[in-house]
Design an enzyme around this catalytic site. Structure first.
Site, PDB file in Angstrom:
ATOM      1  N   PHE B  49     -38.529  -6.093  65.638  1.00 35.41           N
ATOM      2  CA  PHE B  49     -39.852  -6.457  66.167  1.00 35.41           C
ATOM      3  C   PHE B  49     -40.753  -6.895  65.019  1.00 35.41           C
ATOM      4  CE2 PHE B  49     -37.987  -3.832  69.402  1.00 35.41           C
ATOM      5  CZ  PHE B  49     -38.390  -4.424  70.576  1.00 35.41           C
ATOM      6  N   GLU B  50     -41.602  -7.873  65.302  1.00 35.90           N
ATOM      7  CA  GLU B  50     -42.252  -8.541  64.174  1.00 35.90           C
ATOM      8  C   GLU B  50     -43.269  -7.711  63.409  1.00 35.90           C
ATOM      9  OE1 GLU B  50     -43.571 -11.848  66.644  1.00 35.90           O
ATOM     10  OE2 GLU B  50     -45.579 -11.527  65.903  1.00 35.90           O
TER      11      GLU B  50
END
Lengths: 323, 252, 323, 252
Positions: B49-50
């Site tokens: 996830f960023e």
């Protein structure tokens, strides 16, 4: 290493490394002095009209919402914002306080688009430069490094670059094109953390988003914290200090400071409240009603929490997952 | 078993990913697709996830790319810079993208319709999309399939596809070997022609004709002679999706 | 942004971003597979003749000494080294395994100069480029970012720059001169940590030196760890994972792996042993005797520890300070 | 009270530092000087070690810049990049440097004597010295005072002083306002002339004459009319130094 191409966006805040150094020398103190104050005092002292500000993380998660609301409460206007945001940047725009934004994303994630951004952008009143998420984080990183730019490999070839203030050059080592992102040393940054001591030494649980970079890329830095802990506790785990005291100007104790967003390991997000905001934001009038009820009619974060209600907050606490 | 369009999209997207690699995951369909892939054919596909969550136990579906579920019992919970830099070093294989418009070269618009400074419609902006489209090896776009979304020329290139065609990404300085890989829609699975870099029909969703795809695409699509058929979701896929991945029907 | 000046050092390892990307794609696996092996196997598999290697932290502190000794044991030669070092780089040079070094500092701190470096440099056999401490760390950071260079404000105006492979350019945003440091993506890196799981997820206590950067700037990465812990423990504190498994090729269990240096919170340094080395290193012959006795005559780290003696190790443990 | 040369050096160095600032500290004399300053006139002077230790309790003297004592009960234990970047942002006021040679402009050599590629004498190299000399506001050099160490021209500029003179640092791209501040020796305290940036005699150590300083300096030193006198270590300084800071006589 000639400049091959320049984005045509105005550089809202040019890198000014030597002035920033001078600021750090004159305005930052290494003395261990208590910095605890109310959000009213912190915002009044350290956020000024026309400032270029940044917030971390984002509206739904470990976000300095109580501080963002205080900026709205004090109606500090003509702001320029580094915008990776959800509710925290949204309320600033909704209150008419933002003139310019270095934007990467403003939306409500699973709830869809931001109607506040849409109205502001479509009216032409809000001046927008485009960037990517990583680009904005890297611009802060460049400032944190104390250098005027950082070379990266994103935004190349796109209109996101065209409407930015970045530059493309040829790398003198490889001969390949790279994107240079100008550093962003903010006038002021606001960050919400799990724990801080009275001097501003901060600990964060879980992902750190871009707190490390934003703290180091802020001339003035306001920290809000769920809990104030002793300095002895800080000294016991010095590797946990992600933001050291000498970067911090004010520490605000703000339990549930991220509400209606979540605080990992502490409390879950308030879906009901979020849906009220999303619904309200659809029209200008109801947006203003939301701001009136939840910000302008509530003089402080404590009273905001009273309005939310202890029962609701207890539910949010009970819903959170542990480690 | 019966299924809805969203379940079909998820199943087709999930089948595109290989094991022992990593995928940048946004909320919604990509997350469900990656979870499904993990449980069917790619147990060592890792979700990144960023904002820093890597290898979480996705017991409950994350509602955001930075929320606590995105790093619940994760192997690492770092920062946006750390994971984006991993992508920049070439470590992330897949990434999901989307937008309001896509063109024949897979360029995507999620910024504006009309003039930039006073747009007709303002969308959220790049977010992580430009980063993903620039840095991961293979992007998978998930799009509603109609001629409003599939256009000859996007109003604004938010996220790079193959830009103006063969060689254009490299010429722009983007890392070689990267680019659009698949487009998953409610009508079909699409890919990109090796030599022209233009969008190509790979396989039709159940009950969809080539004609219907053409009608709903606002540009000339390459239609090879051997267009495939997407298998409908299997019972196994549907059961895992409904019982294990999204038991509360948050997304499906 | 033209190049105004170039250091005249040969760039031992030019930035090769696209090849590095290809390497990461092909050679790094995200699969959770056990990687525990002996130091013999790890070094044999992942360090090759002619490699450009780096070590972290440094000879007296949390240093992969057991792995450095193994390289000496296997006599892997013609190495190029990123050299911020004390004993770990010293033994490699003493064993005649190093051809070229990107050097910042090689000495024994309070014990004075390195006679090993002195002999190697003064004979003209060792090819040396000069850098500063931060510059070497930043070169690794550039590689960790996946970009070909990083702009910095050190080394300007000095011979340290002249005998480096850096370049001075004019910043296209500020018009000021900045130093560009070329990225260093190592062929192989070795790092010693407090704890790792079997896949290579690593935790470090106290300062992290340049472990974060070196791990990310290594094509192949060998970890040695004081303790192997369960992956459940890693998952409980995911923010403590400073090096994630997908960067790691081998995990070696090496209690007292930093001996004769210290391991913060675990054991203190062995002053007596250090003074033996410092004394031995004064002359070529006694240096070789040291290597013979403590490395070549000892087939493994376990046997090295036996030679050191349990009593000594217990004393080192008892001398360490807690949190 | 009686004192030795090393104690004198430490006391004079310690008096140069202001409160509420920070100093990059190497092992040995600088550390003792900073500790002494903390206990006498600068309680909020913070020691920063180049591998990440910040604000440690220096109950036992660190033996190295990365050792556990450098971050014992510290306020932060980060990394070399973090503290060097703080210096690059202008946050570190003082830093200590040294070397085998110093010239009239405070340039320092700790790399080689002779030809670089086959030197007559090889020294350790820059280490953090170039970083400190480039980035902190004020460097304090600690040197043995003789004409072998104080030379007209150093063989190699490892660490920048004022380079070729006024304006040269800025011209080279180094941050404005930084540079050599004091040189502390066994004979005297030296500074730098505001306009010429050349080394200037500020004060003589007890029992030392201007003539002796001149004899032991291999270049022309600016001798102002009002050369001061360094006070010998006070009883308070010596007691704190001997009883609290280095009770085991590790360094003094």
């Amino acid at each position: 290493m000639e400049v091959l191409e320049s984005g045509k966006g105005e550089l809202f805040l040019p890198p000014r490394m030597n002035e920033d150094r001078q600021w750090m020398r004159e305005k930052k103190s290494w003395a261990l002095e208590p910095k605890i104050m109310s959000e009213h005092e912190a915002v009044k002292k350290f956020i000024h009209e026309g400032d270029y500000i940044g917030t971390e993380l984002y509206g739904f998660v470990r976000c300095p919402m109580s501080l963002a609301r205080e900026i709205v409460r004090q109606k500090i206007g003509h702001l320029q914002v580094a915008g990776q945001g959800i509710m925290e940047v949204d309320v600033l725009i909704a209150a008419g306080l933002v003139d310019k934004i270095d934007l990467t994303y403003l939306g409500y994630e699973v709830y869809g688009l931001s109607n506040v951004l849409r109205r502001a952008a479509q009216s032409g009143k809000l001046k927008i430069n485009e960037w990517s998420n990583a680009a904005l984080a890297w611009r802060l990183k460049a400032a944190a490094l104390g250098v005027p730019f950082l070379p990266v490999r994103v935004m190349l070839g796109t209109d996101t670059f065209t409407y930015s203030a970045a530059k493309v050059v040829k790398c003198p080592f490889t001969g390949e094109k790279v994107m240079l992102l100008p550093a962003t040393m903010l006038d002021a940054g606001i960050i919400h953390v799990h724990r801080a001591d009275q001097y501003g030494n901060c600990q964060i649980d879980g992902i750190s988003g871009f707190a490390f970079e934003l703290a180091r890329a802020s001339r003035r830095l306001i920290i809000s914290a769920e809990e104030i802990i002793s300095t002895e506790e800080i000294r016991k785990y010095p590797e946990r200090t992600i933001i050291p005291w000498y970067l911090v100007d004010a520490v605000v104790e703000a339990p549930f400071g991220s509400h209606p967003g979540e605080m990992p390991y502490y409390y879950w997000r308030d879906e009901e409240h979020l849906s009220w905001y999303v619904t309200a934001s659809k029209e200008e009038e109801t947006t203003q009603e939301y701001l009136q009820k939840w910000i302008w009619d509530v003089p402080s974060h404590e009273e905001y929490l009273e309005l939310v209600g202890k029962e609701t907050l207890d539910i949010m606490k009970s819903k959170v997952k542990g480690r | 078993m019966e299924y809805n369009q969203r379940e079909l999209l998820i199943c087709i997207a999930s089948r595109q990913m290989e094991d022992r690699t990593s995928a940048f995951i946004g909320t919604g369909i990509p997350m469900l697709a990656a979870s499904l892939a993990q449980k069917i054919h790619a147990p060592n596909l890792i979700c990144v996830f960023e904002f820093g969550g890597t290898g979480a136990r996705l017991e409950e579906l994350p509602l955001g790319v930075g929320g606590s579920r995105s790093f619940y019992k994760a192997l690492a919970a770092s920062s946006i810079c750390d994971v984006m830099e991993a992508a920049q070093r070439g470590l992330i294989m897949y990434g999901f993208v989307g937008g309001a418009q896509i063109d024949p070269y897979g360029n995507l618009n999620s910024t504006i319709i009309g003039d930039h400074d006073k747009p007709k419609v303002r969308f959220p902006g790049s977010g992580g999309a430009n980063d993903i489209g620039s840095l991961v090896w293979r992007t998978i776009a998930i799009m509603p399939h109609d001629s409003r979304h599939f256009v000859e020329k996007v109003d604004f290139i938010t996220t790079p596809g193959y830009l103006a065609g063969p060689g254009a990404r490299e010429e722009a300085g983007l890392p070689p070997g990267t680019g659009p890989y698949r487009v998953v829609t409610d009508l079909a699975l699409l890919g990109f022609d090796e030599s022209t870099k233009r969008m190509t029909l790979l396989a039709l969703n159940p009950g969809v004709t080539v004609e219907k795809v053409k009608e709903n695409t606002g540009f000339e699509l390459i239609i090879p002679s051997d267009v495939g058929q997407n298998e409908p979701p299997t019972d196994q896929e549907l059961q895992i999706l409904r019982k294990e991945i999204d038991p509360t029907n948050l997304y499906i």
